[in-house]
Design a protein around this motif. Structure first.
Motif, PDB file in Angstrom:
ATOM      1  N   UNK A   1      -3.592  -7.911   3.991  1.00 22.00           N
ATOM      2  CA  UNK A   1      -2.932  -8.959   4.778  1.00 22.00           C
ATOM      3  C   UNK A   1      -2.449  -8.431   6.125  1.00 22.00           C
ATOM      4  N   UNK A   2      -2.026  -7.169   6.183  1.00 17.62           N
ATOM      5  CA  UNK A   2      -1.618  -6.580   7.464  1.00 17.62           C
ATOM      6  C   UNK A   2      -2.808  -6.502   8.417  1.00 17.62           C
TER       7      UNK A   2
ATOM      8  N   UNK B   1      -5.332   3.722   8.309  1.00 19.51           N
ATOM      9  CA  UNK B   1      -5.606   4.724   7.291  1.00 19.51           C
ATOM     10  C   UNK B   1      -4.732   4.511   6.065  1.00 19.51           C
ATOM     11  N   UNK B   2      -5.201   5.028   4.922  1.00 17.41           N
ATOM     12  CA  UNK B   2      -4.407   5.013   3.696  1.00 17.41           C
ATOM     13  C   UNK B   2      -3.370   6.130   3.774  1.00 17.41           C
ATOM     14  N   UNK B   3      -2.500   6.208   2.768  1.00 14.06           N
ATOM     15  CA  UNK B   3      -1.506   7.274   2.707  1.00 14.06           C
ATOM     16  C   UNK B   3      -2.187   8.639   2.637  1.00 14.06           C
ATOM     17  N   UNK B   4      -3.390   8.684   2.105  1.00 18.89           N
ATOM     18  CA  UNK B   4      -4.143   9.935   1.999  1.00 18.89           C
ATOM     19  C   UNK B   4      -5.054  10.170   3.200  1.00 18.89           C
TER      20      UNK B   4
ATOM     21  N   UNK C   1       1.619   0.411   8.393  1.00 18.28           N
ATOM     22  CA  UNK C   1       0.642   0.529   7.320  1.00 18.28           C
ATOM     23  C   UNK C   1       1.037   1.627   6.343  1.00 18.28           C
ATOM     24  N   UNK C   2       1.504   2.769   6.851  1.00 19.17           N
ATOM     25  CA  UNK C   2       1.952   3.861   5.982  1.00 19.17           C
ATOM     26  C   UNK C   2       3.114   3.415   5.095  1.00 19.17           C
TER      27      UNK C   2
ATOM     28  N   UNK D   1      -0.041   2.884  17.304  1.00 14.76           N
ATOM     29  CA  UNK D   1       0.952   3.794  16.733  1.00 14.76           C
ATOM     30  C   UNK D   1       1.878   3.054  15.765  1.00 14.76           C
ATOM     31  N   UNK D   2       2.347   1.879  16.156  1.00 13.23           N
ATOM     32  CA  UNK D   2       3.255   1.123  15.286  1.00 13.23           C
ATOM     33  C   UNK D   2       2.539   0.583  14.056  1.00 13.23           C
TER      34      UNK D   2
END
Length: 197
Positions: free
Chosen positions: A27-28, A123-126, A162-163, A156-157
């Motif tokens: 959704x983001x 990107x994902x957390x990984x 997302x993180x 950047x934001x």
């Protein structure tokens, strides 16, 4: 490189607040594609959502025929050593006149009348790519210095927003990271992270 010093900060803030309300990665990404047009107009927009293996499982296309999205996923992002792949760290704004002698430009970009593109990668957390957004212009001019400045700030934001989707709050007020992120932190690092949050 020149930088625009007069950015529309209230509009950037409103955009980030609006997309920041989303609570899932999909959704983001989707909301970003739709809402960013108010700040940075585009003629053709594309969102490719990717799984852990890097395979696209969903596309959202604005002003683009579905056959072009499918052609990109099935063929074009792989050709020419993948130099037009969303995986590569290529320039985030492109003037397609700089890439005249390529199959991708001749057979994919020109038929759609795309002249300029800007990308946003999430990107994902990984640190795996899970969302790629392309903002393309056909009849407009290239991206102005102010638009490039807005894109730098927004990227950047969005990365930070997302993180944060991969962090969940506990009832006691501490913050617990995703399972994979916790495995990489020492006990003391986890304590410091909880205190900072």
């Amino acid at each position: 490189m020149r930088y625009c010093t007069d950015l529309p900060w209230p509009k950037i803030n409103d955009f980030l607040l609006k997309v920041g309300q989303e609570r899932t990665s999909q959704s983001l990404c989707t909301q970003t594609l739709f809402e960013i047009a108010e700040l940075i107009p585009y003629d053709i927009g594309a969102l490719f959502l990717l799984d852990e293996t890097g395979k696209s499982y969903k596309q959202i296309l604005i002003g683009m025929e579905p056959k072009w999205g499918k052609a990109y996923i099935d063929y074009y992002y792989k050709i020419e050593d993948g130099r037009f792949s969303y995986f590569l760290d290529t320039p985030e704004e492109k003037d397609w006149n700089d890439y005249r002698n390529s199959e991708f430009t001749t057979d994919y970009i020109k038929p759609q009348k795309i002249k300029f593109s800007a990308t946003i990668k999430l990107l994902s957390a990984d640190h795996y790519l899970i969302g790629a957004i392309a903002l393309n212009r056909s009849c407009r001019s290239g991206f102005s210095e102010c638009e490039k400045g807005m894109l730098r700030i927004i990227r950047a934001h969005l990365s930070n927003l997302h993180s944060n989707l991969f962090v969940s709050s506990a009832l006691d007020g501490t913050v617990k990271s995703s399972e994979n992120a916790e495995k990489r932190l020492t006990r003391r690092e986890k304590q410091i992270t909880d205190l900072l949050c």
